[in-house]
Design an enzyme around this catalytic site. Structure first.
Site, mmCIF file in Angstrom:
data_model
loop_
_atom_site.group_PDB
_atom_site.id
_atom_site.type_symbol
_atom_site.label_atom_id
_atom_site.label_comp_id
_atom_site.label_asym_id
_atom_site.label_seq_id
_atom_site.Cartn_x
_atom_site.Cartn_y
_atom_site.Cartn_z
ATOM 1 N N GLU A 143 -1.028 14.994 -6.591
ATOM 2 C CA GLU A 143 -0.326 14.580 -5.371
ATOM 3 C C GLU A 143 1.015 13.917 -5.593
ATOM 4 O OE1 GLU A 143 -3.187 11.048 -6.349
ATOM 5 O OE2 GLU A 143 -3.240 13.228 -6.513
ATOM 6 N N GLU B 186 -4.359 16.878 -1.002
ATOM 7 C CA GLU B 186 -3.161 16.346 -1.674
ATOM 8 C C GLU B 186 -2.199 15.698 -0.679
ATOM 9 O OE1 GLU B 186 -3.416 16.145 -4.836
ATOM 10 O OE2 GLU B 186 -5.206 17.403 -4.759
#
Length: 868
Positions: free
Chosen positions: A268, A302
């Site tokens: 992420e 994410e």
């Protein structure tokens, strides 16, 4: 300097505020150089500066603090720290720490590493970063702890023809012959593990959110169309999260990029999210429905981190579950909003089950686990942090209600934005917003490992509830929880709930329900309605029989049908219920058509098939016959060919059913699969073998492969070599080792170590048939002892290898595994190894119990040849 060794955390006498980083990757010789200047606030008297660095060469003459040279520079590799000593005490306040460094673009998929790709048949390198949890230190010297937030000004020097990306938009690009210097906007304050850089050749597709955030999906040249689905999901998800968290996405752009060599599913990084290709790209013609769903849920996961993790960050890795458990839970919320027809909350039960499985081990760990060294962090990226974490959040949201929960989260995000938080900060926000004693309620779920099984008995109009810690070994633990009990009886129109706060509680049935259930034998009672609680339920014989009848009469919803089955399976493995009881319950599902329920039934049948092969090989034929009969009804309903307008879930189910029937040896399924596979070899676009049933066909083909007939194996290798779609390659790898011939399994395992298989994909080929287990065990021993790859393998593979041994079910094998690994372990896999050995012991005890079970042969035979 020695007193800095062996410390779990960096000393607090210097606080980084801003990094100015220059990186110059050389993609030809796979090295990089760079410099860093850190605005550093000295807050205590010190002559030392201690920060993280690993696998870097520091130019000692370049190290200075506010232009004063250091007198000593020592890189302590074992602790991954760089200790700088200066002649005098450093002045309090902000100064600039500067240095130059060099490193290698490694092939371990962590730190600053290289990934390979092909352009027109020519192999090329790209440079990629992967810093979570503690690998930014392998790219530049830094304070590599999540609480040490700072802003980052990044500059890249890269080949002029390549795309160079970082967290923020480009502010300036200067071309100087073969190289260009690219500068980016300064980031907001954030943790080091979220810094990202990618340099390579890419195509992209682009869109914008309603408030002007530019969203792009980057992928290998020629694959841009495969990024369109993820792009659409991303734009809609950013809009959804902006509303849900009541906070806009904080950056001006979001890039998502597919990396050919990538250890995790995705990462992420703020504004530059990196993905494995299978988790980002979707091909309309060659990707299955399951691939589409994976792309949607991973993108949603994410992007949730952009708020929960990036904007508000855990204070230390002890609180990792705040990042991962929450992102897992909210990704289902987003996916359900975008694709309600997928019934994704029903599929969430798969997450809960994985959490329950791991947490049923004595070698589990609490959601909040003390981390004393960076080397320990990797092993808590597991089903406890992600799946149990997500499940207890779902349980809490169900208890508090959706609206108070959402408003409290928005307040939490607002309060801790650009800062760090601990679990207790989240509980405080939810407590304030709901008025409920959240801290008291949840501490028992996060600070101790395990979960309860609630035994329910009915006698003389009284319902008796008793909780004990559930352990898959059948042992008794001493944990106690505050358990949110939900129940309904005969109908879903009226639900009751209460908190079970002690070990037991007895309740009058009429007072609780308003009627007696003893007078009506057909009236069922279901505890843990919709499986929203993270616990198991054990019913007495009378209540269990009522539920079995209700399942056959289709009175219960799919989540409860799933839960009853899964609890019975777990109780059987723990030897709390006989196998005959579980098999009788399974027979009630012979007309089941719902994907999530059947998928779990397939998994349970597969596990029972393996345990039967160890415990009662003389009954294996009858077991397989029973399983084939169990799935015949649904398989015939679905057939091989998709129907006009059929659901996404039916598309996923078809492949799983046909795969199961093939593995159980159903000859008509195998014959039909081979016929369709032959048509596919002649025409890769034949409608006879669409993506949703390809894996089933591949597995079926491998069931007939042996050393004297290798046509199917060789044909699949040909398809593998011709495709450039990662999803197709992993589909094939996951099918090859299902072959029942151990000699072919050995060939497959050796193929995994060739350059044709990316190291991240090796794990797919280790899912071997039960006939190939011994061969694979001997191969893995040799691999672990002699192969260079074993010692330099990515953590994903290294941690998978000890986990593989759970396929065995004998005490001797558990001892053998334990002895073999006693001198071949490291901190990042120590817990996984202990869990694996415990699982082998559990299966060995279960097999022993099954061998001693009276009437089993009679029951299995009757069920196998019963007409359904």
């Amino acid at each position: 300097m020695d007193h800095f060794k062996g410390q779990p955390r960096l000393p607090k006498f210097a606080v980084p505020k801003r990094y100015d980083i220059l990186l110059k990757p050389n993609l030809s010789d796979c090295k990089f150089g760079g410099s860093v200047a850190v605005d550093l606030d000295i807050v205590s008297d010190t002559k030392f500066v201690v920060l993280n660095a690993a696998e870097l060469s520091i130019a000692s003459g370049s190290v200075s603090f506010t232009q004063k040279a250091s007198s000593k520079v020592e890189l302590m590799e074992a602790d991954e720290i760089l200790v700088l000593e200066f002649p005098d005490l450093l002045p309090h306040g902000v100064g600039v720490l500067a240095m130059e460094f060099e490193g290698v673009l490694n092939d371990k998929m962590k730190g600053f590493y290289r990934s390979t790709y092909e352009i027109n048949g020519v192999k090329k390198n790209m440079a990629v970063t992967q810093f979570e949890p503690a690998d930014a230190r392998r790219c530049f010297p830094c304070w590599d702890e999540p609480a040490c937030k700072a802003s980052f000004k990044i500059t890249l020097v890269a080949p002029s023809e390549l795309v160079a990306l970082s967290n923020m938009p480009i502010t300036e690009e200067k071309i100087n012959g073969a190289l260009k210097t690219v500068s980016y906007q300064e980031t907001p304050i954030m943790s080091t593990y979220l810094v990202a850089v990618v340099v390579g050749l890419f195509d992209y597709v682009e869109n914008h959110t309603s408030d002007g955030v530019k969203v792009r999906v980057y992928c290998q040249v020629g694959k841009a169309n495969q990024g369109k689905f993820a792009l659409d999901v991303a734009v809609k998800t950013l809009e959804l999260y902006k509303e849900y968290f009541a906070t806009p996405y904080p950056l001006p752009k979001l890039d998502m990029i597919a990396i050919p060599d990538f250890a995790a599913g995705a990462m992420e990084n703020y504004g530059l999210v990196t993905y494995r290709e299978t988790a980002l790209l979707y091909d309309d013609k060659h990707s299955a429905a399951a691939n589409k769903q994976r792309v949607a849920t991973v993108v949603a996961h994410e992007l949730a981190h952009q708020w929960f993790g990036n904007l508000v960050t855990m204070e230390w890795w002890t609180h990792l579950w705040l990042n991962e458990g929450f992102a897992t839970w909210v990704s289902y919320l987003a996916t359900d909003s975008l694709f309600p027809e997928w019934k994704i909350w029903t599929q969430f039960l798969d997450e809960t089950v994985e959490g329950l499985k791991l947490d049923g081990l004595a070698e589990s760990h609490p959601i909040e686990v003390e981390i004393n060294h960076a080397s320990e962090i990797d092993e808590i990226f597991d089903a406890i942090s992600y799946r149990k974490g997500a499940s207890v959040i779902r349980m809490l949201q169900s208890y508090l209600g959706a609206e108070p929960f959402q408003k409290s989260l928005a307040a939490y995000i607002k309060k801790h934005a650009y800062s760090n938080a601990k679990t207790e900060d989240l509980w405080a926000a939810l407590e304030e917003g709901s008025g409920e004693p959240v801290t008291k309620l949840m501490n028992s779920w996060t600070s101790q490992k395990g979960y309860p099984v609630v035994a329910v008995n009915i006698k003389d109009q009284k319902l008796d509830f008793k909780q004990t810690q559930f352990l898959s070994s059948g042992s008794h633990g001493d944990g106690q929880w505050i358990v949110p009990i939900t129940l309904c009886s005969g109908t879903y129109d009226s639900r009751k709930n209460f908190l079970l706060q002690g070990n037991s509680e007895t309740i009058d049935v009429k007072e609780l329900l308003g009627f007696s259930i003893l007078d009506d034998k057909s009236r069922w009672l279901k505890i843990n309605v919709d499986q929203s609680g993270f616990y198991r339920v054990k019913y007495d014989d009378d209540l269990a029989a009522r539920l079995r009848h209700a399942i056959g009469k289709k009175c219960l919803n799919e989540t409860d049908r799933f839960g009853i089955l899964d609890d019975a399976f777990a109780l059987c493995m723990a030897r709390h219920q006989p196998l005959t009881s579980l098999l009788t319950l399974m027979s009630a599902y012979s007309e089941e058509l719902e994907y999530t329920v059947l998928s779990n039934l397939i998994h349970i049948s597969s596990t029972l098939g393996r345990i039967a092969a160890d415990a009662t090989p003389e009954l294996l034929k009858e077991f397989k016959h029973f399983f084939i009969n169990l799935f015949q009804y649904s398989a015939e309903k679905l057939g091989w060919d998709a129907k006009q307008g059929e659901s996404h879930l039916d598309s996923m189910l078809r492949g799983e059913l046909m795969t199961a029937l093939a593995v159980f040896g159903h000859d008509p399924t195998i014959d039909e699969a081979i016929r369709r596979f032959q048509a596919f070899l002649d025409d890769r676009n034949t409608p006879l073998l669409p993506p949703d049933v390809r894996r089933a066909a591949y597995v079926a083909v491998m069931q007939r492969v042996n050393t004297s007939n290798k046509w199917g194996f060789e044909s699949l290798l040909k398809v593998y070599r011709e495709t450039d779609l990662s999803q197709e390659k992993t589909r094939i790898l996951g099918s090859l080792s299902s072959c029942p011939d151990p000699n072919i399994v050995l060939e497959v395992l050796n193929f995994l170590l060739t350059p044709e298989v990316r190291s991240q994909d090796v794990v797919f080929g280790l899912a071997v048939s039960k006939e190939g287990r011994e061969t694979a065990w001997e191969w893995l021993k040799v691999f672990s002892m002699t192969n260079k790859q074993a010692h330099e393998a990515p953590d994903e593979l290294s941690s998978f290898v000890p986990g593989w041994y759970v396929q065995f079910a004998s005490f001797d094998k558990a001892k053998e595994v334990e002895e073999f690994f006693s001198t071949r372990t490291r901190p990042s896999i120590a817990r996984t190894l202990k869990q694996s050995i415990e699982r082998v012991h559990i299966k060995a005890k279960w097999a022993e119990s099954i061998r001693n079970e009276k009437q089993l042969a009679e029951a299995v035979t009757e069920l196998a040849y019963r007409k359904y």
